[in-house]
Design a protein around this motif. Structure first.
Motif, PDB file in Angstrom:
ATOM      1  N   ARG A 124      -4.724 -34.152  38.555  1.00  0.00           N
ATOM      2  CA  ARG A 124      -4.654 -32.813  38.450  1.00  0.00           C
ATOM      3  C   ARG A 124      -4.822 -32.377  39.713  1.00  0.00           C
ATOM      4  O   ARG A 124      -5.697 -32.688  40.538  1.00  0.00           O
ATOM      5  CB  ARG A 124      -5.461 -32.286  37.254  1.00  0.00           C
ATOM      6  N   PRO A 125      -4.344 -31.024  40.160  1.00  0.00           N
ATOM      7  CA  PRO A 125      -4.677 -30.623  41.536  1.00  0.00           C
ATOM      8  C   PRO A 125      -5.975 -29.973  41.657  1.00  0.00           C
ATOM      9  O   PRO A 125      -6.742 -29.838  40.589  1.00  0.00           O
ATOM     10  CB  PRO A 125      -3.730 -29.085  41.379  1.00  0.00           C
ATOM     11  N   TYR A 126      -6.549 -30.188  42.829  1.00  0.00           N
ATOM     12  CA  TYR A 126      -7.969 -29.796  43.125  1.00  0.00           C
ATOM     13  C   TYR A 126      -7.895 -28.669  44.285  1.00  0.00           C
ATOM     14  O   TYR A 126      -8.853 -27.977  44.601  1.00  0.00           O
ATOM     15  CB  TYR A 126      -8.868 -31.142  43.626  1.00  0.00           C
ATOM     16  N   SER A 127      -6.587 -28.250  44.685  1.00  0.00           N
ATOM     17  CA  SER A 127      -6.624 -27.524  45.813  1.00  0.00           C
ATOM     18  C   SER A 127      -5.244 -27.111  45.977  1.00  0.00           C
ATOM     19  O   SER A 127      -4.235 -27.716  45.287  1.00  0.00           O
ATOM     20  CB  SER A 127      -6.887 -28.219  47.280  1.00  0.00           C
ATOM     21  N   ALA A 128      -4.893 -25.843  46.758  1.00  0.00           N
ATOM     22  CA  ALA A 128      -3.479 -25.421  46.931  1.00  0.00           C
ATOM     23  C   ALA A 128      -3.600 -24.414  48.161  1.00  0.00           C
ATOM     24  O   ALA A 128      -4.554 -23.850  48.479  1.00  0.00           O
ATOM     25  CB  ALA A 128      -3.102 -24.537  45.570  1.00  0.00           C
ATOM     26  N   ALA A 129      -2.439 -24.500  48.768  1.00  0.00           N
ATOM     27  CA  ALA A 129      -2.239 -23.551  49.915  1.00  0.00           C
ATOM     28  C   ALA A 129      -0.685 -23.010  49.798  1.00  0.00           C
ATOM     29  O   ALA A 129       0.017 -23.583  49.586  1.00  0.00           O
ATOM     30  CB  ALA A 129      -2.592 -24.176  51.064  1.00  0.00           C
ATOM     31  N   SER A 130      -0.618 -21.662  50.432  1.00  0.00           N
ATOM     32  CA  SER A 130       0.738 -21.286  50.941  1.00  0.00           C
ATOM     33  C   SER A 130       0.942 -21.822  52.037  1.00  0.00           C
ATOM     34  O   SER A 130       0.217 -21.790  53.104  1.00  0.00           O
ATOM     35  CB  SER A 130       0.763 -19.709  50.720  1.00  0.00           C
ATOM     36  N   MET A 131       2.191 -22.217  52.507  1.00  0.00           N
ATOM     37  CA  MET A 131       2.846 -22.877  53.640  1.00  0.00           C
ATOM     38  C   MET A 131       3.794 -21.466  54.308  1.00  0.00           C
ATOM     39  O   MET A 131       4.666 -20.970  53.515  1.00  0.00           O
ATOM     40  CB  MET A 131       3.687 -23.827  53.557  1.00  0.00           C
ATOM     41  N   VAL A 132       3.495 -21.124  55.319  1.00  0.00           N
ATOM     42  CA  VAL A 132       4.145 -20.256  55.848  1.00  0.00           C
ATOM     43  C   VAL A 132       4.697 -20.495  57.477  1.00  0.00           C
ATOM     44  O   VAL A 132       4.095 -21.309  58.249  1.00  0.00           O
ATOM     45  CB  VAL A 132       3.229 -18.841  56.120  1.00  0.00           C
ATOM     46  N   VAL A 218       7.212 -16.890  54.296  1.00  0.00           N
ATOM     47  CA  VAL A 218       6.571 -17.509  53.309  1.00  0.00           C
ATOM     48  C   VAL A 218       7.370 -18.690  52.958  1.00  0.00           C
ATOM     49  O   VAL A 218       8.491 -18.343  52.276  1.00  0.00           O
ATOM     50  CB  VAL A 218       6.002 -16.903  52.165  1.00  0.00           C
ATOM     51  N   ILE A 219       6.963 -19.873  53.150  1.00  0.00           N
ATOM     52  CA  ILE A 219       7.820 -21.089  52.685  1.00  0.00           C
ATOM     53  C   ILE A 219       7.774 -21.512  51.294  1.00  0.00           C
ATOM     54  O   ILE A 219       8.632 -21.413  50.696  1.00  0.00           O
ATOM     55  CB  ILE A 219       7.388 -22.172  53.544  1.00  0.00           C
ATOM     56  N   ASN A 220       6.391 -21.833  50.866  1.00  0.00           N
ATOM     57  CA  ASN A 220       6.071 -22.143  49.483  1.00  0.00           C
ATOM     58  C   ASN A 220       4.710 -22.361  49.156  1.00  0.00           C
ATOM     59  O   ASN A 220       3.739 -22.034  50.133  1.00  0.00           O
ATOM     60  CB  ASN A 220       6.771 -23.397  49.132  1.00  0.00           C
ATOM     61  N   GLU A 221       4.245 -22.583  48.008  1.00  0.00           N
ATOM     62  CA  GLU A 221       2.877 -22.814  47.772  1.00  0.00           C
ATOM     63  C   GLU A 221       2.891 -24.363  47.276  1.00  0.00           C
ATOM     64  O   GLU A 221       3.461 -24.665  46.564  1.00  0.00           O
ATOM     65  CB  GLU A 221       2.324 -21.905  46.536  1.00  0.00           C
ATOM     66  N   GLN A 222       1.856 -24.993  47.895  1.00  0.00           N
ATOM     67  CA  GLN A 222       1.990 -26.300  47.717  1.00  0.00           C
ATOM     68  C   GLN A 222       0.443 -26.731  46.768  1.00  0.00           C
ATOM     69  O   GLN A 222      -0.444 -26.165  47.283  1.00  0.00           O
ATOM     70  CB  GLN A 222       2.104 -27.046  48.844  1.00  0.00           C
ATOM     71  N   ARG A 223       0.531 -27.567  46.078  1.00  0.00           N
ATOM     72  CA  ARG A 223      -0.805 -27.943  45.146  1.00  0.00           C
ATOM     73  C   ARG A 223      -1.220 -29.365  45.758  1.00  0.00           C
ATOM     74  O   ARG A 223      -0.498 -30.212  45.651  1.00  0.00           O
ATOM     75  CB  ARG A 223      -0.480 -27.818  43.699  1.00  0.00           C
TER      76      ARG A 223
END
Length: 273
Positions: A124-132, A218-223
């Protein structure tokens, strides 16, 4: 009578063969399923990390892995009472290193994607970030339609690369670099006009160079999740149990706030089922 005799002969021949095949299959499954036990017996967990994507992945004054990912690796080892062995990697060699057992697991800002799920299994995810896309304030990118007018840099084979490539129209001049640091440096010295990076890194650059750079698109959010080789169900359960426990006790959120100065995103604390 001949048919009956032939049947008995075939039965005597096939039963041992089938038994051997079943035993081999069971042995293979047991070996895969016991990998977590091997790690515990060894007393050390080998965790693959990056050191070139701050504040998620960095190196401290002693050149040891640091940042959020480095802290998560420490929490993981502490949770199970294991010694921690860092295996420092680059973005492109994370999965090859994992698939050759140079590391037991990756805590290396590896985003969950369908392509990667064909090669590895994710916790399961432990982190996330938006890519820009980040660039100088005078760069006129507001949508993918503007991409072909400029030179855009991305880390090779990263989720940023995948995200930009997916929306880039024909004629876009994409420049691929070995890692995030190289792509960012190319933008800072004017070799490219914009760079694909995380929103956190973009914010840090904007803080260091006030008024000079802005988020263009803003490209996307990645987990991100802990990655491991497939067919290791006990290892996967152990990683999921660790994340669930350290989300519940607040340790992961405290670590995220320490490094990123913001709480963990909802996509991590309450992922969609």
């Amino acid at each position: 009578m001949q048919s009956l005799a032939l049947s008995k002969i075939l039965k005597r021949l096939l039963v041992p063969v089938l038994g051997a095949l079943l035993a081999a299959s069971a042995g293979s499954a047991a070996a895969a399923d016991s990998y977590w036990q091997q790690v515990k017996d060894r007393g050390t967990i080998k965790v693959g990390v990056l050191v070139d994507w701050p504040p998620y992945a960095a190196a401290d004054a002693q050149n040891q892995p640091s940042g959020y990912d480095g802290g998560v690796a420490k929490l993981l080892a502490d949770h199970y009472g294991l010694k921690l062995e860092y295996v420092v990697m680059t973005g492109p060699n994370r999965i090859p290193f994992l698939l050759t057992d140079k590391a037991d697991v990756l805590v290396a800002s590896l985003a969950i994607t369908p392509e990667r799920e064909k090669q590895v299994q994710f916790s399961r995810p432990y982190s996330a970030a938006s890519m820009v896309l980040l660039g100088p304030v005078d760069v006129g990118i507001s949508s993918p339609a503007d991409f072909p007018k400029y030179k855009i840099g991305v880390p090779r084979a990263s989720t940023t690369d995948i995200g930009v490539t997916k929306v880039a129209p024909e004629g876009t001049k994409l420049h691929r670099f070995d890692d995030d640091a190289s792509a960012l440096q190319a933008m800072l010295v004017g070799q490219i006009d914009a760079v694909g990076t995380s929103s956190v890194i973009a914010a840090d650059v904007q803080k260091r160079f006030p008024g000079k750079y802005k988020v263009l698109y803003v490209i996307n959010e990645q987990r991100m999740a802990i990655a491991m080789r497939k067919d290791r169900p006990e290892l996967l359960k152990a990683m999921n149990d660790f994340i669930a426990a350290d989300l519940a006790n607040g340790k992961l959120n405290a670590l995220f706030e320490q490094w990123l100065h913001t709480p963990l995103p909802e996509s991590v604390t309450h992922p969609a089922q």
